[in-house]
Design a protein around this motif. Structure first.
Motif, PDB file in Angstrom:
ATOM      1  N   GLY A   1       0.740  -0.959   0.048  1.00  0.00           N
ATOM      2  CA  GLY A   1      -0.026  -0.188   0.147  1.00  0.00           C
ATOM      3  C   GLY A   1       0.786   1.262  -0.824  1.00  0.00           C
ATOM      4  O   GLY A   1       0.107   2.495  -0.304  1.00  0.00           O
TER       5      GLY A   1
ATOM      6  N   THR B   1      -1.745   7.566  -0.912  1.00  0.00           N
ATOM      7  CA  THR B   1      -3.340   7.410  -0.128  1.00  0.00           C
ATOM      8  C   THR B   1      -3.769   8.946  -0.719  1.00  0.00           C
ATOM      9  O   THR B   1      -5.035   9.279  -1.776  1.00  0.00           O
TER      10      THR B   1
ATOM     11  N   THR C   1      -3.448  -1.730   0.491  1.00  0.00           N
ATOM     12  CA  THR C   1      -4.020  -0.307   0.874  1.00  0.00           C
ATOM     13  C   THR C   1      -2.892   0.473   2.015  1.00  0.00           C
ATOM     14  O   THR C   1      -2.031  -0.316   3.016  1.00  0.00           O
ATOM     15  N   ASP C   2      -2.681   1.979   2.176  1.00  0.00           N
ATOM     16  CA  ASP C   2      -2.207   2.199   3.275  1.00  0.00           C
ATOM     17  C   ASP C   2      -2.616   3.127   3.790  1.00  0.00           C
ATOM     18  O   ASP C   2      -4.137   4.061   2.802  1.00  0.00           O
TER      19      ASP C   2
ATOM     20  N   GLU D   1      -3.676  -0.043   5.840  1.00  0.00           N
ATOM     21  CA  GLU D   1      -4.236  -1.271   5.883  1.00  0.00           C
ATOM     22  C   GLU D   1      -4.484  -2.048   7.064  1.00  0.00           C
ATOM     23  O   GLU D   1      -3.084  -2.241   8.025  1.00  0.00           O
TER      24      GLU D   1
END
Length: 460
Positions: free
Chosen positions: A372, A377, A396-397, A399
């Motif tokens: 992520g 993001t 994702t970041d 997560e």
């Protein structure tokens, strides 16, 4: 005709059959002079007395004095033409093991397996490189008198999937399980492991010779001290890469057909539909997964145009993969789909930042099945909120994303809970590889998933 024998650990009590080709030679001496046609064990170096054993048939076979590095070979009772019993050259049934004498030190072994020739490598391992379970010279039988002990460090919820009963049974034929880390020769780990192999932990495992990780990355498991102590490290990352590559290839196909937005504004007309032929795909990172994705796209009938960015790949190597090597700016500018397969490193953090995301053409798609942190993001939220870009995010970041996060509610963003790798029934593949790898360790063969210290710095 002499047939090759299976590995030593498959025989009861470590006793190979009499026709083992690497340790038998035609008897020379009393047996042949008396007309016998039996076989006698070949000489080896180093004395190790062995006790008599019984075969399942009940026939008592006295073992000839064994030598370090030799398989455990019994002496077959030979009969001459006159009917006299001979127990090998210079032996008699009354001669006990303690009274046996090793060959003279000046005597030089004169045997070689039938049909073989001196080789410099044995099953891919170069002469001079030793396996910790087989410190003998290549081509000689192993110097192991007992199976190694294996210590399991896998999460309780993962263990049944990684090691179902049939795999545990196979593993028991190769090793013995132990709950004591100081007794462990092999450490078998997986997702949910509790140990971090730093100096203090390694001091508690003085016998440890190998770490086999039934999962992907070993960055959260090992430290440089592991290699400094000569411990082998193996990972099932290559096995885990295959389902990730399949998952990514499927997402690329969905992205090329604009699956996320195709029906958002009603049933699309024929002219508004998108196909896959000639789609430009930018692959960031020629990792295990990146190379597999590239190979799958190259083999497809769609005629994808492949762009590749990886600082460790040469233009010739990229051309061999069927891709054009470019910098990250050019890749983002010319790619309709950008898929990330780079490792998580300080220099790869926010590799796709606001500047690079803005270079991707309108209507493009970002796919992340790597880490992520490779994407900024906040910048991705801005691009996707306007509808300019679509995104498929398996990582994702942060997560997982907290409830109510903007990416979870955007219609042109699909977030999956890190499911690209081995899941459910696929996890068994990791356990099968780990058990097979331990088998290669015990037999002294080359490890297929070996991880070297110099590779860790630029791997996932």
């Amino acid at each position: 005709m002499l047939l090759p024998a299976p590995p030593f650990h498959r025989f009861p009590q470590g006793l190979p059959p009499l026709h083992h080709p690497a340790a038998r030679c035609r008897a020379r001496g009393p047996a042949l002079r008396a007309g016998g046609r039996g076989f006698a064990p070949a000489p080896h170096r180093g004395l190790r007395p062995l006790a008599p054993l019984k075969r399942p048939s009940g026939a008592v076979l006295k073992r000839r004095t064994g030598w370090i590095g030799a398989p455990f070979q019994p002496v077959r009772r030979l009969r001459t033409s006159g009917g006299a019993a001979i127990w090998g050259p210079g032996r008699s049934p009354e001669a006990g093991v303690q009274g046996a004498q090793p060959p003279p030190t000046a005597a030089k072994p004169r045997y070689r397996a039938r049909g073989s020739a001196p080789e410099k490598t044995v099953k891919g391992r170069a002469r001079g490189k030793t396996n910790p379970f087989h410190p003998h010279p290549p081509g000689h039988p192993p110097n192991v008198t007992a199976p190694p002990h294996v210590f399991l460090d896998i999460g309780s919820d993962t263990t049944p999937a990684v090691l179902p009963p049939e795999l545990r049974t196979r593993l028991r034929t190769l090793t013995e399980f132990t709950d004591s880390l100081p007794r462990a020769d092999i450490l078998l780990t997986g997702w949910g492991h509790a140990l971090h192999l730093n100096e203090s932990v390694l001091d508690r495992a003085p016998r440890l010779k190998a770490v086999v990780h039934a999962a992907g990355s070993v960055k959260g498991l090992v430290t440089p001290s592991v290699w400094q102590r000569g411990i082998l490290v193996s990972s099932a990352a290559d096995i885990n890469a295959r389902p990730v590559a399949d998952f990514t290839t499927a997402l690329i196909l969905l992205a090329a057909k604009k699956a996320l937005s195709a029906g958002r504004s009603g049933w699309p007309g024929f002219a508004a539909r998108r196909g896959t032929d000639g789609t430009a795909v930018g692959v960031v990172g020629a990792s295990r997964i990146g190379r597999r994705v590239t190979a799958r796209l190259r083999a497809a009938d769609s005629g994808y145009r492949l762009l590749l960015h990886d600082p460790y790949v040469s233009p010739d190597e990229a051309a061999h993969m069927g891709a054009e090597l470019v910098d990250i700016h050019t890749l983002c500018t010319k790619s309709t789909i950008v898929t990330l397969h780079a490792p998580q490193l300080p220099e790869t953090r926010h590799l796709l930042d606001a500047q690079h995301l803005a270079l991707i053409p309108a209507g493009g798609t970002v796919i992340n099945t790597a880490r992520g942190s490779l994407i900024d993001t906040d910048a991705l939220i801005q691009e996707c909120a306007t509808g300019r870009l679509d995104a498929f995010l398996d990582v994702t970041d942060p997560e997982p994303l907290p409830p109510g996060h903007p990416l979870l509610s955007l219609p042109n963003v699909l977030v999956t809970p890190h499911i690209a790798g081995a899941q459910g029934s696929e996890i068994r593949r990791l356990g099968e590889f780990a058990v097979d790898e331990i088998g290669r360790l015990v037999r002294g063969e080359r490890l297929l998933g070996e991880v070297r210290q110099e590779e860790l710095a630029r791997s996932a």
